[in-house]
Design an enzyme around this catalytic site. Sequence first.
Site, short mmCIF file in Angstrom:
data_model
loop_
_atom_site.label_atom_id
_atom_site.label_comp_id
_atom_site.label_asym_id
_atom_site.label_seq_id
_atom_site.Cartn_x
_atom_site.Cartn_y
_atom_site.Cartn_z
N GLN A 121 -14.14 2.13 -13.19
CA GLN A 121 -12.65 1.97 -12.54
C GLN A 121 -12.34 0.42 -13.02
O GLN A 121 -12.50 -0.56 -12.24
CB GLN A 121 -12.73 2.07 -10.99
CG GLN A 121 -11.39 1.96 -10.49
CD GLN A 121 -11.47 2.37 -8.90
OE1 GLN A 121 -12.56 3.02 -8.37
NE2 GLN A 121 -10.38 2.11 -8.21
N PHE A 122 -11.26 0.42 -14.17
CA PHE A 122 -11.04 -0.79 -14.54
C PHE A 122 -9.94 -1.43 -13.56
O PHE A 122 -9.85 -2.68 -13.73
CB PHE A 122 -10.14 -0.64 -15.80
CG PHE A 122 -8.78 -0.21 -15.88
CD1 PHE A 122 -7.79 -1.09 -15.93
CD2 PHE A 122 -8.38 1.26 -15.46
CE1 PHE A 122 -6.37 -0.55 -15.60
CE2 PHE A 122 -7.16 1.68 -15.58
CZ PHE A 122 -5.96 0.77 -15.58
N THR A 123 -9.38 -0.75 -12.72
CA THR A 123 -8.60 -1.41 -11.64
C THR A 123 -9.06 -2.36 -10.77
O THR A 123 -8.64 -3.28 -10.18
CB THR A 123 -7.78 -0.29 -10.99
OG1 THR A 123 -8.67 0.17 -10.25
CG2 THR A 123 -6.80 0.58 -11.77
#
Length: 144
Positions: free
Chosen positions: A77-79
């Site tokens: 989850q790059f966010t």
Amino acid sequence: MKAVLTRVSSASVTVDGEVVGAIDCPDTGGILALVGVGRDDSDTAWQTVARKIAELRILDGELSVLDTGAPVLLVSQFTLMGATAKGRRPSWSQAASGAEAEPVIDKIAADLRGRGIVVQQGRFGAMMRVHSVNEGPFTVLVEA
């Protein structure tokens, strides 16, 4: 690198209507691990995150995944790397590129499997629907 670890009784990831990873663990509990890889992470940050997923005593009775044999659902989850200190739009400049992050997520999964942990994964780079039944709720943030 950041990881959000949530104690769950079940969790799944669906991509285009297909379940690509799921854990169902009402008796032992399990961990949903959302992991964000940063572009400036150290070469060993992934080892710290893998160790924390395996060894943190966050399951019922202050036990770990290793103690109980609980499964892990690992989702990139790059966010998590979004910077929100300024303005109204998160900045993703600290997130690693997909080409950099995917092998790191794979290293974490391999490390956990090497410890005998059952690991399910989301699909890297896909639009995923993540469903979880949180227990507690009990959620911790790991930064490495």
